[in-house]
Design a protein around this motif. Sequence first.
Motif, short mmCIF file in Angstrom:
data_model
loop_
_atom_site.label_atom_id
_atom_site.label_comp_id
_atom_site.label_asym_id
_atom_site.label_seq_id
_atom_site.Cartn_x
_atom_site.Cartn_y
_atom_site.Cartn_z
N LEU A 25 0.80 -1.23 0.00
CA LEU A 25 0.00 0.00 0.00
C LEU A 25 0.84 1.28 0.00
O LEU A 25 0.53 2.21 -0.76
CB LEU A 25 -0.98 -0.01 1.17
CG LEU A 25 -2.19 -0.91 0.98
CD1 LEU A 25 -3.09 -0.86 2.21
CD2 LEU A 25 -2.98 -0.53 -0.24
N PRO A 26 1.91 1.40 0.80
CA PRO A 26 2.71 2.64 0.73
C PRO A 26 3.35 2.84 -0.65
O PRO A 26 3.42 3.97 -1.14
CB PRO A 26 3.77 2.45 1.81
CG PRO A 26 3.20 1.47 2.75
CD PRO A 26 2.34 0.56 1.92
N ASP A 27 3.80 1.76 -1.26
CA ASP A 27 4.38 1.88 -2.61
C ASP A 27 3.33 2.33 -3.62
O ASP A 27 3.61 3.16 -4.50
CB ASP A 27 4.99 0.55 -3.05
CG ASP A 27 6.21 0.17 -2.23
OD1 ASP A 27 6.86 1.09 -1.69
OD2 ASP A 27 6.50 -1.04 -2.15
N ALA A 28 2.15 1.77 -3.51
CA ALA A 28 1.07 2.15 -4.42
C ALA A 28 0.69 3.62 -4.23
O ALA A 28 0.47 4.35 -5.20
CB ALA A 28 -0.14 1.25 -4.20
N ALA A 29 0.62 4.09 -2.98
CA ALA A 29 0.30 5.49 -2.71
C ALA A 29 1.39 6.41 -3.25
O ALA A 29 1.10 7.48 -3.82
CB ALA A 29 0.10 5.70 -1.21
N ARG A 30 2.65 5.99 -3.10
CA ARG A 30 3.77 6.79 -3.61
C ARG A 30 3.71 6.92 -5.13
O ARG A 30 3.87 8.00 -5.69
CB ARG A 30 5.08 6.13 -3.17
CG ARG A 30 6.20 7.10 -2.97
CD ARG A 30 7.44 6.44 -2.36
NE ARG A 30 7.18 5.99 -0.99
CZ ARG A 30 7.26 4.73 -0.57
NH1 ARG A 30 7.60 3.77 -1.39
NH2 ARG A 30 7.02 4.43 0.69
N SER A 31 3.46 5.81 -5.81
CA SER A 31 3.40 5.86 -7.28
C SER A 31 2.18 6.65 -7.76
O SER A 31 2.25 7.34 -8.77
CB SER A 31 3.39 4.46 -7.87
OG SER A 31 2.21 3.77 -7.50
N LEU A 32 1.08 6.58 -7.00
CA LEU A 32 -0.10 7.38 -7.34
C LEU A 32 0.22 8.87 -7.21
O LEU A 32 -0.16 9.68 -8.06
CB LEU A 32 -1.28 6.99 -6.45
CG LEU A 32 -2.57 7.74 -6.69
CD1 LEU A 32 -3.13 7.41 -8.08
CD2 LEU A 32 -3.59 7.40 -5.62
N GLY A 33 0.94 9.24 -6.15
CA GLY A 33 1.34 10.64 -5.96
C GLY A 33 2.25 11.13 -7.07
O GLY A 33 2.10 12.25 -7.57
N ARG A 34 3.19 10.29 -7.51
CA ARG A 34 4.07 10.67 -8.63
C ARG A 34 3.27 10.88 -9.91
O ARG A 34 3.50 11.82 -10.65
CB ARG A 34 5.12 9.58 -8.86
CG ARG A 34 6.21 9.56 -7.86
CD ARG A 34 7.27 8.52 -8.23
NE ARG A 34 8.06 8.20 -7.06
CZ ARG A 34 8.38 6.98 -6.69
NH1 ARG A 34 7.98 5.95 -7.41
NH2 ARG A 34 9.11 6.78 -5.63
N SER A 35 2.34 9.97 -10.14
CA SER A 35 1.51 10.08 -11.35
C SER A 35 0.69 11.36 -11.35
O SER A 35 0.59 12.04 -12.37
CB SER A 35 0.58 8.87 -11.47
OG SER A 35 1.30 7.68 -11.54
N LEU A 36 0.13 11.70 -10.20
CA LEU A 36 -0.66 12.93 -10.11
C LEU A 36 0.22 14.16 -10.32
O LEU A 36 -0.21 15.12 -10.96
CB LEU A 36 -1.38 13.00 -8.76
CG LEU A 36 -2.52 12.00 -8.57
CD1 LEU A 36 -3.09 12.10 -7.17
CD2 LEU A 36 -3.60 12.22 -9.60
N ARG A 37 1.45 14.14 -9.79
CA ARG A 37 2.37 15.28 -10.02
C ARG A 37 2.70 15.42 -11.50
O ARG A 37 2.77 16.53 -12.04
CB ARG A 37 3.65 15.11 -9.21
CG ARG A 37 3.56 15.78 -7.87
CD ARG A 37 4.87 15.71 -7.11
NE ARG A 37 4.71 14.65 -6.11
CZ ARG A 37 5.49 13.59 -5.99
NH1 ARG A 37 6.53 13.44 -6.74
NH2 ARG A 37 5.25 12.68 -5.07
#
Length: 98
Positions: A25-37
Amino acid sequence: MGALKPWHIIVLVVVLILLFGAKRLPDAARSLGRSLRIIKAETKSLADDDKDLAEKADAQHGRQPLSPEVVHPTSVHQPGYQPPAPPVNDPQRVRDNH
């Protein structure tokens, strides 16, 4: 009816933990944040490009049209210039062709 209640969020978190596991879950949240940026940066870039194009179009709108000498350098001002002959409307020729 359409409001998100606290128990909805709890059920969603539990389902996510069961599906992906607590470690992913933390990795998924991190990659989601990068994608949104990245998406945010690209949309800002597109908006800036549109603004630049609008400014260029306004600058071109203020230009004067080219003079006939520039458009057709072999025009009326050269010696020996003859304008093209107008088309001939010969009724006899039209009847013969049909």
